[in-house]
Design an enzyme around this catalytic site. Structure first.
Site, PDB file in Angstrom:
ATOM      1  CB  THR A  43      19.120   0.275 -18.384  1.00 44.80           C
ATOM      2  OG1 THR A  43      18.106   1.152 -17.889  1.00 44.80           O
ATOM      3  CG2 THR A  43      18.498  -0.771 -19.290  1.00 44.80           C
ATOM      4  CE  LYS A  47      20.339   2.404 -14.346  1.00 43.94           C
ATOM      5  NZ  LYS A  47      19.889   3.794 -14.163  1.00 43.94           N
ATOM      6  N   GLY A 111      10.895   6.582  -6.355  1.00 46.61           N
ATOM      7  CA  GLY A 111      11.304   5.832  -7.548  1.00 46.61           C
ATOM      8  C   GLY A 111      12.820   5.741  -7.655  1.00 46.61           C
ATOM      9  CG  ASN A 133       7.204   8.855  -3.916  1.00 42.62           C
ATOM     10  OD1 ASN A 133       7.576   9.165  -5.042  1.00 42.62           O
ATOM     11  ND2 ASN A 133       6.803   7.637  -3.618  1.00 42.62           N
TER      12      ASN A 133
HETATM   13  P1  NAP Z   1      10.131   4.449 -11.158  1.00 44.48           P
HETATM   14  O1  NAP Z   1      11.210   3.807 -10.352  1.00 44.48           O
HETATM   15  O2  NAP Z   1       9.040   3.601 -11.733  1.00 44.48           O
HETATM   16  O3  NAP Z   1       9.438   5.568 -10.220  1.00 44.48           O
HETATM   17  C1  NAP Z   1       8.319   6.298 -10.638  1.00 44.48           C
HETATM   18  C2  NAP Z   1       8.095   7.448  -9.671  1.00 44.48           C
HETATM   19  O4  NAP Z   1       7.078   8.292 -10.190  1.00 44.48           O
HETATM   20  C3  NAP Z   1       7.633   7.000  -8.286  1.00 44.48           C
HETATM   21  O5  NAP Z   1       8.140   7.909  -7.345  1.00 44.48           O
HETATM   22  C4  NAP Z   1       6.108   7.112  -8.408  1.00 44.48           C
HETATM   23  O6  NAP Z   1       5.434   7.316  -7.178  1.00 44.48           O
HETATM   24  C5  NAP Z   1       5.995   8.357  -9.259  1.00 44.48           C
HETATM   25  N1  NAP Z   1       4.746   8.433 -10.007  1.00 44.48           N
HETATM   26  C6  NAP Z   1       4.351   7.614 -10.999  1.00 44.48           C
HETATM   27  N2  NAP Z   1       3.151   8.004 -11.471  1.00 44.48           N
HETATM   28  C7  NAP Z   1       2.784   9.087 -10.734  1.00 44.48           C
HETATM   29  C8  NAP Z   1       1.633   9.915 -10.726  1.00 44.48           C
HETATM   30  N3  NAP Z   1       0.620   9.730 -11.568  1.00 44.48           N
HETATM   31  N4  NAP Z   1       1.582  10.929  -9.823  1.00 44.48           N
HETATM   32  C9  NAP Z   1       2.613  11.139  -8.967  1.00 44.48           C
HETATM   33  N5  NAP Z   1       3.731  10.378  -8.912  1.00 44.48           N
HETATM   34  C10 NAP Z   1       3.798   9.362  -9.792  1.00 44.48           C
HETATM   35  O7  NAP Z   1      10.733   5.254 -12.387  1.00 44.48           O
HETATM   36  P2  NAP Z   1      12.195   5.940 -12.539  1.00 44.48           P
HETATM   37  O8  NAP Z   1      13.103   5.009 -13.229  1.00 44.48           O
HETATM   38  O9  NAP Z   1      12.584   6.497 -11.218  1.00 44.48           O
HETATM   39  O10 NAP Z   1      11.870   7.116 -13.585  1.00 44.48           O
HETATM   40  C11 NAP Z   1      11.103   8.229 -13.170  1.00 44.48           C
HETATM   41  C12 NAP Z   1      11.303   9.395 -14.103  1.00 44.48           C
HETATM   42  O11 NAP Z   1      12.677   9.763 -14.161  1.00 44.48           O
HETATM   43  C13 NAP Z   1      10.879   9.131 -15.537  1.00 44.48           C
HETATM   44  O12 NAP Z   1      10.080  10.220 -15.912  1.00 44.48           O
HETATM   45  C14 NAP Z   1      12.160   9.117 -16.342  1.00 44.48           C
HETATM   46  O13 NAP Z   1      11.980   9.731 -17.613  1.00 44.48           O
HETATM   47  C15 NAP Z   1      13.067   9.991 -15.514  1.00 44.48           C
HETATM   48  N6  NAP Z   1      14.490   9.619 -15.685  1.00 44.48           N
HETATM   49  C16 NAP Z   1      15.300  10.453 -16.410  1.00 44.48           C
HETATM   50  C17 NAP Z   1      16.638  10.156 -16.594  1.00 44.48           C
HETATM   51  C18 NAP Z   1      17.522  11.083 -17.371  1.00 44.48           C
HETATM   52  O14 NAP Z   1      18.660  10.700 -17.721  1.00 44.48           O
HETATM   53  N7  NAP Z   1      17.085  12.275 -17.679  1.00 44.48           N
HETATM   54  C19 NAP Z   1      17.178   8.990 -16.039  1.00 44.48           C
HETATM   55  C20 NAP Z   1      16.320   8.151 -15.291  1.00 44.48           C
HETATM   56  C21 NAP Z   1      14.976   8.480 -15.132  1.00 44.48           C
HETATM   57  P3  NAP Z   1       4.945   6.076  -6.290  1.00 44.48           P
HETATM   58  O15 NAP Z   1       6.136   5.652  -5.486  1.00 44.48           O
HETATM   59  O16 NAP Z   1       3.844   6.620  -5.460  1.00 44.48           O
HETATM   60  O17 NAP Z   1       4.480   4.997  -7.225  1.00 44.48           O
END
Ligand code: NAP
Length: 266
Positions: A43, A47, A111, A133
């Site tokens: 993770t 990765k 993200g 985004n």
């Molecule tokens: P990350 O790399 O930290 O990215 C976070 C993303 O969310 C960025 O696009 C960020 O936008 C946006 N964001 C954060 N706070 C926000 C807000 N208040 N308003 C609007 N946009 C906001 O995180 P990640 O690893 O991609 O994970 C993101 C989500 O995917 C999480 O909710 C996680 O639970 C989910 N996920 C699920 C699985 C699954 O197996 N189901 C697997 C992986 C991830 P900016 O670029 O503007 O900061």
């Protein structure tokens, strides 16, 4: 879910969690490869850091630029990414639809999860990919990567739009599925990223968040849209990893039941 699956298959193996800090990855990975492990899941932040350490990489994982699953065989390691294919399977199971045949909007395209979803959509052949985004410049940067990936297939349209209500509403009229990949919704009281009136009953709404019921899912269900949370994606990336390591069909029902029991989610 993995230990439940191993037990159900009568395999005398165990899935264990090991915490490696970034400077420990190289040595830790070498030791795992020498000590009889069938493979590993990785993770964040490993990765991408694992890529120079593996012997070969699956072409899709290479396109994604991230490896979450490694298989050891005959002293060699091969990297895969099951996150994107796990999403594809989850969409099929939840909505009975092939992701590649849908016009898709990805929220949180700056993200890690959003980037992986977008690249998977390009690999699947989605004809229209709309990226959203909070920080728009990140979605625009991803547009360039996707265009390179889809070069030569003029049918595909990839664009980034602002997250204003007006532009989201216009774009929603022309998409079939929303993949919500941002962190917005993880906290109690977080608003939905979409204007509720623009959600239509014909939409599929896939929210990758699985830790709680989000406002987006509430709004989409009220509208009559078909919805699913991220539990299916988590399940299927795990089932695909199981199949890569052990070269046999994963007992998905057993894994699903174990996951639901462990998380208390549905
Ligand atoms: P990350 O790399 O930290 O990215 C976070 C993303 O969310 C960025 O696009 C960020 O936008 C946006 N964001 C954060 N706070 C926000 C807000 N208040 N308003 C609007 N946009 C906001 O995180 P990640 O690893 O991609 O994970 C993101 C989500 O995917 C999480 O909710 C996680 O639970 C989910 N996920 C699920 C699985 C699954 O197996 N189901 C697997 C992986 C991830 P900016 O670029 O503007 O900061």
């Amino acid at each position: 879910m993995h230990n439940a699956a191993l037990k159900a298959c009568g395999m005398d193996m165990e899935y264990v969690r090991i915490h490696l800090r970034p400077p420990e990855l190289e040595e830790g990975f070498r030791l795992l490869s020498l000590h009889g492990f069938a493979g590993v899941n990785l993770t964040i932040p490993h990765k991408t850091a694992i890529i120079p350490l593996i012997d070969s990489i699956d072409p899709s994982a290479e396109k994604l630029g991230a490896v979450n699953t490694v298989r050891f065989e005959n002293g060699k390691s091969r990297g895969y990414n099951t996150d994107g294919p796990g999403l594809v399977r989850a969409v099929m199971v939840s909505f009975g639809a092939r992701l590649g045949e849908l016009r898709v909007m990805i929220i949180g395209a700056g993200g890690g999860a959003g980037r992986a979803a977008a690249i998977q959509c390009a690999i699947e052949g989605c004809s229209e990919i709309t990226l959203v985004n909070r920080t728009q410049s990140k979605a625009e940067a991803l547009v360039h990567s996707l265009r390179e990936l889809t070069a030569g297939s003029s049918a595909r349209s990839v664009r980034a739009i602002t997250d204003s209500s007006e532009s989201l509403s216009c774009a929603l009229a022309e998409v079939d599925i929303v993949l919500q990949c941002s962190s917005l919704g993880m906290k109690e009281g977080d608003p939905s990223p979409l204007p509720k009136p623009a959600i239509e009953a014909r939409h599929f709404v896939y929210d990758t968040i699985y830790s709680r019921r989000t406002q987006l899912i509430e709004d989409a269900e009220d509208t009559g849209a078909r919805c699913a949370n991220g539990l299916g994606m988590l399940l299927h990336q795990g089932a695909l990893a199981f199949e890569i390591w052990l070269q046999r069909t994963a007992p998905v029902e057993v894994m699903s039941a174990a996951l639901k029991a462990a998380t208390g989610l549905k």
